[in-house]
Design a protein around this motif. Sequence first.
Motif, PDB file in Angstrom:
ATOM      1  N   GLN A  77      80.855 -49.319 -11.942  1.00 12.46           N
ATOM      2  CA  GLN A  77      82.689 -50.080 -11.783  1.00 12.46           C
ATOM      3  C   GLN A  77      83.027 -50.570 -13.799  1.00 12.46           C
ATOM      4  OE1 GLN A  77      83.567 -49.931  -8.738  1.00 12.46           O
ATOM      5  NE2 GLN A  77      82.025 -48.959  -8.647  1.00 12.46           N
ATOM      6  N   HIS A  78      82.304 -50.729 -14.029  1.00 11.38           N
ATOM      7  CA  HIS A  78      83.045 -51.113 -15.265  1.00 11.38           C
ATOM      8  C   HIS A  78      83.581 -50.289 -15.943  1.00 11.38           C
ATOM      9  CE1 HIS A  78      79.419 -50.036 -16.949  1.00 11.38           C
ATOM     10  NE2 HIS A  78      79.550 -50.103 -18.267  1.00 11.38           N
ATOM     11  N   THR A  79      83.350 -48.570 -16.243  1.00  6.49           N
ATOM     12  CA  THR A  79      83.371 -47.516 -16.822  1.00  6.49           C
ATOM     13  C   THR A  79      84.674 -47.064 -16.125  1.00  6.49           C
ATOM     14  OG1 THR A  79      82.172 -45.915 -15.580  1.00  6.49           O
ATOM     15  CG2 THR A  79      81.276 -47.333 -17.734  1.00  6.49           C
ATOM     16  N   LYS A  80      85.520 -46.244 -17.519  1.00 12.45           N
ATOM     17  CA  LYS A  80      86.891 -45.408 -17.277  1.00 12.45           C
ATOM     18  C   LYS A  80      87.041 -44.165 -17.462  1.00 12.45           C
ATOM     19  CE  LYS A  80      88.035 -49.715 -16.222  1.00 12.45           C
ATOM     20  NZ  LYS A  80      87.944 -50.198 -14.769  1.00 12.45           N
ATOM     21  N   PRO A  81      86.597 -42.901 -17.236  1.00 16.75           N
ATOM     22  CA  PRO A  81      86.218 -41.885 -17.295  1.00 16.75           C
ATOM     23  C   PRO A  81      87.391 -41.570 -17.810  1.00 16.75           C
ATOM     24  CG  PRO A  81      85.844 -42.026 -15.442  1.00 16.75           C
ATOM     25  CD  PRO A  81      85.677 -43.241 -15.942  1.00 16.75           C
ATOM     26  N   GLU A  82      88.699 -41.689 -17.239  1.00 15.81           N
ATOM     27  CA  GLU A  82      89.643 -41.571 -17.402  1.00 15.81           C
ATOM     28  C   GLU A  82      90.727 -41.526 -17.941  1.00 15.81           C
ATOM     29  OE1 GLU A  82      88.510 -41.288 -12.419  1.00 15.81           O
ATOM     30  OE2 GLU A  82      88.431 -42.727 -14.305  1.00 15.81           O
ATOM     31  N   LYS A  83      90.353 -42.494 -18.818  1.00 13.87           N
ATOM     32  CA  LYS A  83      90.887 -43.026 -19.916  1.00 13.87           C
ATOM     33  C   LYS A  83      89.909 -42.513 -21.105  1.00 13.87           C
ATOM     34  CE  LYS A  83      93.780 -46.721 -18.781  1.00 13.87           C
ATOM     35  NZ  LYS A  83      94.673 -46.278 -18.379  1.00 13.87           N
ATOM     36  N   ALA A  84      89.113 -42.189 -20.912  1.00 14.45           N
ATOM     37  CA  ALA A  84      88.700 -41.040 -21.973  1.00 14.45           C
ATOM     38  C   ALA A  84      89.171 -39.752 -22.121  1.00 14.45           C
ATOM     39  CB  ALA A  84      87.230 -40.887 -22.137  1.00 14.45           C
ATOM     40  N   ALA A 113      84.147 -41.591 -25.605  1.00 21.89           N
ATOM     41  CA  ALA A 113      83.067 -43.095 -25.047  1.00 21.89           C
ATOM     42  C   ALA A 113      83.192 -44.185 -25.131  1.00 21.89           C
ATOM     43  CB  ALA A 113      81.542 -42.910 -25.211  1.00 21.89           C
ATOM     44  N   LYS A 114      83.522 -45.089 -26.726  1.00 21.08           N
ATOM     45  CA  LYS A 114      84.248 -46.012 -26.719  1.00 21.08           C
ATOM     46  C   LYS A 114      84.833 -46.454 -25.421  1.00 21.08           C
ATOM     47  CE  LYS A 114      85.900 -49.716 -30.017  1.00 21.08           C
ATOM     48  NZ  LYS A 114      86.033 -49.980 -31.289  1.00 21.08           N
ATOM     49  N   THR A 115      86.708 -46.005 -24.970  1.00 18.63           N
ATOM     50  CA  THR A 115      87.451 -46.278 -24.691  1.00 18.63           C
ATOM     51  C   THR A 115      87.153 -45.952 -22.887  1.00 18.63           C
ATOM     52  OG1 THR A 115      88.839 -44.589 -25.942  1.00 18.63           O
ATOM     53  CG2 THR A 115      90.000 -44.344 -24.479  1.00 18.63           C
ATOM     54  N   ALA A 116      86.059 -45.263 -22.925  1.00 17.07           N
ATOM     55  CA  ALA A 116      85.507 -44.918 -21.555  1.00 17.07           C
ATOM     56  C   ALA A 116      84.715 -46.168 -21.132  1.00 17.07           C
ATOM     57  CB  ALA A 116      84.837 -43.835 -21.210  1.00 17.07           C
TER      58      ALA A 116
END
Length: 149
Positions: free
Chosen positions: A100-107, A49-52
């Motif tokens: 736009q700020h989230t990064k689900p692929e990074k999670a 969650a933090k990474t995303a």
Amino acid sequence: MEELEKQSYPPEELSSVPVGRHCILELYGCPIDLLNDIGFIREALQAAAKTAKSTLLKEVSYQFEPYGVTALALLAESHISIHTWPENGYIAVDVFTCGQHTKPEKACEYLIEAFQATRHVIMTLPRGRFSPTIQPTIKELEQTLLVNT
């Protein structure tokens, strides 16, 4: 994110702009001990969650007998879920985030490494509306159904 930024949406199709991205992740060949360790899974869920770059509101998890864990992170931006099958070395993961700020692929990248998957499959879907690339197909299908009813 880059894929969404590359898509152009004509003004008449702005209602089709996705509001978020949903990553469906399948992890294979994971060590059995990690898949049945509820503490490790909870920590991995929180770190994902933090990474995303999402906001963790609440986390809930459940240990099945004789084995397996389901864990869910409720996010301000949606959710992350993890379901494990230790007997198969398999994990099913959903990471759905809006904004736009989230990064689900990074999670997902984080979870692949954390669970030491030997193989994985990831699919990313735009959510909120159908993307312009498939919208015409959906409209054609709707027309076909209307004609045949």
